[in-house]
Enzyme design. Structure first.
Site, short mmCIF file in Angstrom:
data_model
loop_
_atom_site.label_atom_id
_atom_site.label_comp_id
_atom_site.label_asym_id
_atom_site.label_seq_id
_atom_site.Cartn_x
_atom_site.Cartn_y
_atom_site.Cartn_z
N LYS A 129 0.81 -1.21 0.00
CA LYS A 129 0.00 0.00 0.00
C LYS A 129 0.85 1.27 0.00
O LYS A 129 0.42 2.31 -0.48
CB LYS A 129 -0.95 0.02 1.21
CG LYS A 129 -0.35 0.48 2.54
CD LYS A 129 -1.46 0.74 3.55
CE LYS A 129 -0.95 1.30 4.87
NZ LYS A 129 -0.27 0.31 5.71
N HIS A 257 1.99 -3.99 14.90
CA HIS A 257 2.46 -2.85 14.11
C HIS A 257 2.56 -1.66 15.06
O HIS A 257 1.57 -1.29 15.68
CB HIS A 257 1.50 -2.55 12.96
CG HIS A 257 2.11 -1.69 11.88
ND1 HIS A 257 2.65 -0.46 12.14
CD2 HIS A 257 2.28 -1.92 10.56
CE1 HIS A 257 3.12 0.04 11.00
NE2 HIS A 257 2.91 -0.82 10.04
N SER A 260 2.74 3.68 11.73
CA SER A 260 3.57 4.03 10.59
C SER A 260 4.30 5.33 10.86
O SER A 260 3.74 6.27 11.40
CB SER A 260 2.70 4.16 9.34
OG SER A 260 3.51 4.27 8.21
N GLU A 329 6.98 -6.06 7.92
CA GLU A 329 6.18 -5.47 6.84
C GLU A 329 6.61 -4.03 6.58
O GLU A 329 5.80 -3.11 6.71
CB GLU A 329 4.69 -5.51 7.22
CG GLU A 329 4.15 -6.90 7.48
CD GLU A 329 2.82 -6.88 8.23
OE1 GLU A 329 2.38 -5.80 8.66
OE2 GLU A 329 2.23 -7.95 8.40
N PHE A 384 -2.89 12.92 4.63
CA PHE A 384 -3.08 11.55 5.14
C PHE A 384 -1.89 11.07 5.95
O PHE A 384 -2.03 10.24 6.83
CB PHE A 384 -3.30 10.57 3.97
CG PHE A 384 -4.56 10.81 3.21
CD1 PHE A 384 -5.70 11.29 3.85
CD2 PHE A 384 -4.64 10.54 1.86
CE1 PHE A 384 -6.88 11.51 3.15
CE2 PHE A 384 -5.81 10.75 1.15
CZ PHE A 384 -6.93 11.24 1.79
N TYR A 448 3.59 6.78 0.37
CA TYR A 448 2.23 7.29 0.57
C TYR A 448 2.01 8.60 -0.18
O TYR A 448 1.58 9.60 0.39
CB TYR A 448 1.93 7.45 2.06
CG TYR A 448 2.15 6.17 2.83
CD1 TYR A 448 1.30 5.08 2.66
CD2 TYR A 448 3.25 6.01 3.67
CE1 TYR A 448 1.52 3.89 3.33
CE2 TYR A 448 3.48 4.81 4.34
CZ TYR A 448 2.60 3.76 4.17
OH TYR A 448 2.82 2.58 4.83
C1 PLP Z 1 0.75 0.36 6.44
C2 PLP Z 1 1.14 -0.92 6.98
C3 PLP Z 1 2.49 -1.30 6.94
C4 PLP Z 1 3.61 -0.40 6.45
O1 PLP Z 1 3.95 0.57 7.39
P1 PLP Z 1 5.25 1.48 7.17
O2 PLP Z 1 5.20 2.44 8.29
O3 PLP Z 1 5.11 2.14 5.84
O4 PLP Z 1 6.43 0.62 7.24
C5 PLP Z 1 2.81 -2.57 7.39
N1 PLP Z 1 1.86 -3.41 7.86
C6 PLP Z 1 0.56 -3.07 7.91
C7 PLP Z 1 -0.43 -4.05 8.43
C8 PLP Z 1 0.16 -1.81 7.49
O5 PLP Z 1 -1.14 -1.48 7.54
#
Ligand code: PLP
Length: 490
Positions: A129, A257, A260, A329, A384, A448
């Site tokens: 994404k 997570h 971000s 991720e 965003f 992004y």
């Molecule tokens: C957006 C997202 C990421 C990526 O996050 P970054 O801060 O760009 O590294 C990883 N895992 C999930 C589930 C996300 O929603």
């Protein structure tokens, strides 16, 4: 921060042969390297002779379906684009001065090397994404990365370039039933969940799925927090696992997570500790977990710190890692620095009388510049992704040279749409001689940005010029060539 970066390198417009043989060639290369060493955007970049040569020669396409992958330093292509716009304007092209990105795909390669060097035990699953750019996906696929997808669309984009579905984690804890069924059909079995309804849904739509429970982590140290939307509190995990057992589902691991754009990577320590607790809960429920997914959040500038915290925490809480695959991720880590954006000043609003200007001094109304990409386009990252962007002068008065004596004026920079929210920089300082037709550049525009750009008000999404430059350029190209030769991504 006013960041007018003045570039004073002769533009290599001579042909490949005459340029590389010219006596000043080495000196130019050295000057370019010195320049690049000073550019905040690319500390790891070093120019080679190839970078200088490639700008004027046509390339062989690696992927026939994609724009060509050029050689040469991104700055060279930014200038090339500006010069091309000038000639398009002379031919009355209806969109002659359109804004454009320049992407250095070798930068993605360099980030991958950085990742492998500091976190060799953790396999990156690139978060699509963040920037589903076709070259970025192909290079990461060629380098053996996995992919974090959140929808049917992202899954098919990755599968279409020839990635094995086993290298995809469907990391959206709240999925449409039809998407879950489709994931099963195309062979994507690993997926996250954080609630009981999702378990019922998966039991109906893809009972053979390999499930990863996403737990809450402290996201208070990140620019984009996720806890408000996703994540199971640790004390709910035992009941979720009991429900999964009851539904005959296979739970194979834990993910989190930290949010971000994490600016305090010490939070990984706490998150890994919680994950360890969730592993124990798994064992108590009769599961033997084999996946630890440490999520995203990695900021380019703080990556070394994050890697240190993670490595220490893994040593403390997972001293015996046999039978456990650790994945992550990362999104913005890979791409943020790889893309720059060139925008044209299409309009300006400034006080008419110079005399009035001078008398009023500080009270003078600021100059307003209007550029041809804005918050409905690439700069949606301002809304965003809470980004603050800094323009530099790319060209002024038809020249790529801006005298350092040029006085600066307070001003604001706006996007092209008719909405007043479309403001790129509420206040900055730029040379007072800047006029309609000049160009502003923006670095660090890879994460992004274009992926969430709209065509609101009839403005097109800015296109990308691709190049490979500096350390890793040859390696990135040959990885892509090999990938294409195997029949992938064509
Ligand atoms: C957006 C997202 C990421 C990526 O996050 P970054 O801060 O760009 O590294 C990883 N895992 C999930 C589930 C996300 O929603």
């Amino acid at each position: 921060m006013s960041s007018v970066e003045v570039i004073s390198i002769p533009f290599p417009v001579v042909s490949r042969r005459s340029f590389s043989e010219s006596t000043s060639y080495r000196r130019q290369e050295e000057r370019l390297n010195a320049l690049v060493a000073n550019l905040s955007c690319s500390p790891t970049l070093r120019l080679t002779a190839n970078d200088l040569r490639g700008a004027t020669i046509s390339e062989e396409d690696i992927f026939p379906s994609l724009p060509p992958l050029l050689h040469g330093h991104p700055d060279v292509h930014l200038r090339n684009g500006v010069m091309k716009a000038n000639s398009s304007a002379a031919k009355h092209d209806p969109d002659a001065e359109r804004a454009f990105f320049v992407a250095d795909i070798a930068q993605v390669y360099r980030q991958h090397i950085r990742w492998q060097t500091l976190l060799p035990e953790i396999q990156p699953f690139y978060a699509v994404k963040c920037n589903p750019d076709p070259y970025v996906l192909r290079l990461l696929a060629a380098l053996g990365a996995g992919f974090d997808c959140a929808s049917n669309g992202e899954i098919s984009q990755v599968l279409d370039i020839g990635v094995d579905p086993a290298r995809i984690i469907y990391a959206n804890p709240c999925k449409a039933t039809s998407f879950v069924r489709n994931a099963g059909k195309v062979g994507v079995h690993t997926m996250t969940f954080d609630n009981a309804d999702e378990l019922h849904k998966i039991a109906r739509a893809h009972p053979g799925a390999k499930l990863v429970v996403r737990i809450l982590a402290d996201d208070s140290k990140s620019i984009c927090a996720f806890n408000i939307k996703f994540g199971a509190a640790l004390d709910t995990v035992p009941s979720l696992l009991a429900k999964a057992k009851e539904l005959n589902l296979d739970v194979v691991g834990v993910s989190f997570h930290v949010g971000s754009g994490c600016y305090d990577p010490s939070v990984y320590t706490d998150a890994v500790m919680r994950a360890k607790r969730a592993f124990e809960m798994g064992a108590e429920a009769g599961y033997q977990f084999s996946i630890l997914d440490v999520g995203g959040g990695f900021e380019d500038a703080l990556f070394e710190q994050a890697a240190t915290y993670l490595t220490e925490a893994l040593g403390t809480h997972f001293p015996d890692r046999r039978g456990i695959k650790i994945i992550a991720e990362p999104g913005r880590f890979y791409v943020s620095k790889a893309f720059s954006l060139a925008t044209n000043i299409i309009a300006r609003r400034a006080p008419l009388a110079e005399a009035f200007d001078k008398k009023d001094g500080e009270a003078r109304p600021p100059v307003m510049y209007y550029i041809n990409d804005g918050v409905y386009g690439a700069f949606n990252c301002i809304l965003f992704d809470h980004q603050v962007v800094h323009p530099y002068v790319l060209s002024m008065g038809g020249s790529f040279h801006v005298a350092s004596s040029e006085p600066l004026t307070k001003c604001s920079v706006w996007g092209p749409t008719c909405d007043s929210i479309d403001c790129v920089c509420p206040t900055t300082e730029l040379p007072s001689g800047l006029r309609v037709g000049d160009w502003l550049g923006f670095n660090n525009m890879g994460a992004y940005t274009s992926c969430a750009a709209s065509q609101f008000n009839g403005f097109d999404v800015s296109k990308v010029v691709y190049t490979t430059a500096g350390y890793g350029a040859a390696e990135a190209r040959s990885a892509l060539e090999k990938f294409a030769a195997e029949g992938h991504g064509l």
